[in-house]
Scaffold this active site. Structure first.
Site, PDB file in Angstrom:
ATOM      1  NE  ARG A 132       2.869  -5.875 -18.186  1.00  0.00           N
ATOM      2  CZ  ARG A 132       2.978  -4.992 -19.177  1.00  0.00           C
ATOM      3  NH1 ARG A 132       3.769  -3.931 -19.039  1.00  0.00           N
ATOM      4  NH2 ARG A 132       2.294  -5.138 -20.295  1.00  0.00           N
ATOM      5  CE  LYS A 183       2.680   0.976 -25.633  1.00  0.00           C
ATOM      6  NZ  LYS A 183       2.748   0.243 -24.342  1.00  0.00           N
ATOM      7  N   PRO A 235      -3.637  -1.618 -25.751  1.00  0.00           N
ATOM      8  CG  PRO A 235      -5.420  -0.478 -26.706  1.00  0.00           C
ATOM      9  CD  PRO A 235      -4.819  -0.834 -25.379  1.00  0.00           C
ATOM     10  CD  GLU A 236       1.963  -4.527 -26.964  1.00  0.00           C
ATOM     11  OE1 GLU A 236       2.989  -4.611 -27.659  1.00  0.00           O
ATOM     12  OE2 GLU A 236       1.571  -5.450 -26.226  1.00  0.00           O
TER      13      GLU A 236
END
Length: 276
Positions: free
Chosen positions: A263, A58, A2-3
């Site tokens: 990434r 976050k 979750p950002e």
């Protein structure tokens, strides 16, 4: 993971569910989730009232009576859901806060990466992980000039710089890919080689994208759900993330995917310019 838009959506949906409730007891099914002293966590929380929920980047900051705060980082797949004390336990429920009205807030985490800690309210900027965070998008601290000046000091690729939470807090893989595509900047561009005019455009796109993603209640591409168990809506607006092998809607070339420091990174090799 979750950002910032997803964590903000969790905050907004969780707040009306638990604000004003008083904790009766805490159950630690998987104690490692709590990064501070377990005995203190279990001893201090009963009798405390939920008075609000704030957020920084976050991190959720669950405000309690008696000047205490639970700092909660959801990491990869952490979720909160409100149920009842006698409801069957899901195998991925790891922490339970039972309230005096016999409802219960459960923390569920398939990966078990999330962490909580109990602190004195007002000391959150001293918490490891928070104390080095940079400014958030859409704040006075995150000015256009701040980003221009910051990138001038960075001889690293722009994707890594934006993922580095000390530069700007709250961005993750999804929104970095989206904003770099919007700004026509290749993810392997060296940060201090990007023209100031392009950085100004990047700054604007970061602010607009994060604001819109919050409005749309976040992005669900894997397992993200808000505190009501509902998916986000911004995934319907993604232009590049998750679209490898498809045509770029701007130029018609095919999106490619590379690894940037481990990434997955999707980009258009034609209209995203590389600055080196």
């Amino acid at each position: 993971m979750p950002e910032m838009p997803e964590v903000e959506t969790v905050r907004r949906t969780l707040l009306p569910l638990i604000k004003g409730k008083t904790i009766e007891k805490v159950v630690l099914w998987y104690p490692t989730i709590v990064a501070t002293d377990h005995d203190e966590f279990l001893k201090e929380l009963p009798g405390k009232k939920i008075i609000g929920i704030d957020r920084y980047a976050k991190y959720l900051l669950i405000r309690l009576s008696d000047n205490l705060t639970i700092v909660s980082h959801l990491r990869m797949e952490g979720k909160y859901h409100l149920t009842t004390e006698d409801a069957p336990k899901d195998k991925h429920d790891h922490v339970e806060f039972v309230f005096t009205d016999k409802t219960a807030l459960r923390y569920n985490d398939v990966r078990k990466f999330g962490r909580m800690q109990l602190i004195i309210t007002g000391t959150e900027r001293q918490v490891t992980g928070i104390k080095k965070l940079g400014p958030e998008p859409n704040t006075s601290e995150f000015s256009q000039q701040y980003l221009i000046d910051n990138l001038k000091k960075k001889h690293k690729n722009i994707k890594n710089v934006l993922l580095d939470q000390t530069t700007v807090a709250g961005l993750g893989n999804i929104y970095v890919d989206e904003t770099l595509w919007q700004s026509k900047i290749h993810p392997l561009s060296i940060a201090n080689k990007i023209p100031a005019k392009k950085v100004a455009g990047l700054w604007e796109n970061i602010n607009q994208t994060i604001a819109l993603a919050i409005e749309k209640r976040g992005t669900t591409v894997h397992s993200y759900l808000d505190a009501n168990g509902e998916v986000g809506g911004y995934q319907e607006m993604l232009q590049v993330y998750g679209h490898v092998g498809e045509e770029c809607p701007r130029c018609g070339n095919i999106f490619e995917k590379i690894k940037v420091s481990g990434r997955g990174t999707t980009f258009c090799p034609h209209c995203q310019v590389i600055y080196k």
